[in-house]
Design an enzyme around this catalytic site. Sequence first.
Site, PDB file in Angstrom:
ATOM      1  CG  ASP A 187      16.237 -47.460 -16.228  1.00 19.03           C
ATOM      2  OD1 ASP A 187      16.364 -48.117 -17.381  1.00 19.03           O
ATOM      3  OD2 ASP A 187      16.049 -46.482 -15.957  1.00 19.03           O
ATOM      4  CD  GLU A 193      19.161 -50.120 -19.709  1.00 19.58           C
ATOM      5  OE1 GLU A 193      18.814 -49.942 -20.991  1.00 19.58           O
ATOM      6  OE2 GLU A 193      18.878 -49.355 -18.677  1.00 19.58           O
TER       7      GLU A 193
END
Length: 537
Positions: free
Chosen positions: A202, A244
Amino acid sequence: MDSVDDRWYKDAVLYELSVRTFADGNGDGIGDFRGLTQRLDYLEGLGVTAIWLLPFQPSPWRDDGYDVTDHYGVHPDFGDIGDFVRFVEHARDRGLRVIIDLVLNHTSREHRWFQAARRGDPRFHDYYVWADTKPPDAERGVVFPGVQKTTWTYDRAARRYYFHRFYDFQPDLNIASPAVRDEMEKIIGFWLNLGISGFRVDAVPFLVEPTSATNTSPGPNLDWLGTFRSYLSWRSGDAVLLGEANVPREQIPDYFGRGGLHMMFDFEVNQRLWLALARQEAAPLVEALRDTSGIPGADQWAMFLRNNDELDLGRLSDDERRTVFRRFAPSKRMQLYDRGIRRRLAPMLGGDRALQELAFALLLALPGTPVLFYGDEIGMGDDLALPERLAVRTPMQWSEAPNAGFSAAPRSQLAQPVISRGAFAYRDVNVAAEQREDDALLLFVQRAIRTRRRLRELKGTWEPLRVREPSVLALRYELDASPLVTLHNLGSTAVHVHGVRAQGLVDVFANRAYQPPRRAVELDAYGFRWLRDPAAA
Ligand code: NOJ
Ligand code: CA
């Protein structure tokens, strides 16, 4: 013979889902590992090869689990660690790999590390990023404009400000702290030992940004990320890091190189794909593919149409973004954070079947690993009455049964409301119905995935072909001198494509049965054809 790359992530098909909204196995209204395990048959049948689980750890659930309070556990609503392991085992029995979200940029404010840190515990204070006075740039760089006001918030117990790139209940961890880095290695070692195949990392750019006064290095901490990757590879040779990282093009080689990410989501291609669809012109997509193509052998792009977040159009010019909004999200309530769209695939495409088929075919023919978002394969809709990104996170629609077959609980107890009204209501859009109908979208997606998986040419080299028709994206793959030509018409009028040498090739997948290609190749409005050497079949 060209040597074929056999790294598993290179020809994987990923399926992104949230345990909480996929299937409720114990009837309390909340999805769980038991329910998910029971639905593995469905995923196997669909043909995907790996599952990406959104966060499922203990959390007060204020950002759908991206606010973790314990990195070593399972939220009690979803089961326990034994249920998780059983799920991974059953998935592996079916040849399905599992990767999980890894949220290390921040924790929940309720995490015991933060609670200890704010009370001045010297062991934990440096786990986070503090300042005595509010930095002058505190209003800049918020990730959720319109909802989030600042990136520095005062904590009364600490009597200092803490840094949070995201919401104020998500204090950023300080990766300059050796103790924090050590915790992070422990966390990945823990999950790898439970049988998973890697992580969707993330918020990578924020994870590696230099934020603390103790961290004086000028650029992102990519060398640290590289060390982290070495640690991962030492623990598990075939585990991957899927980052990401929505970063400018010029930074990409460094994230793959020094940072050591195996895969990154291709945000550039994603945004330009939507611009191309809005303009009915392939050029923006061709440019994006060219711009992002120069990555070395082991690295791989992850391609997607939609995901659990807003469709972020922040890399387009204002004009381009307006064009996409006008076509796919004309009302303000469909838009979010001044840059994105909070709708699902099917409603964005007006429920148009030909367009949805085109979008899936395109996704599966791009040079990268495709990632599907749960529910898009049956054409699920969104619920704009829900705040922010929750609009696209409603429960999976399994059948016509109450609560879409997601849960046996009373409707009022559901983790999220199911979509029960309008064109995308579960009585019309659900797995069971689509499994009964010969011409359902679900069966189309299944066929597309399975076709993609058997086309080894997709592992070869590729190049965009110049064609005269502006609405057509033409790609040519080649492996062992065997070509595969894919043609996708983004336009609403039928065309004859000139300039592709496709004579002698045969359709392996197409929106309908066509005549064999001649000097020109026929394509319907929103039509597509994947053409292959008949000898390769
Ligand atoms: C990116 C995730 O996809 C998003 O849903 C989340 O809110 C932020 N990172 C913060 O973790
Ligand atoms: Ca449950």
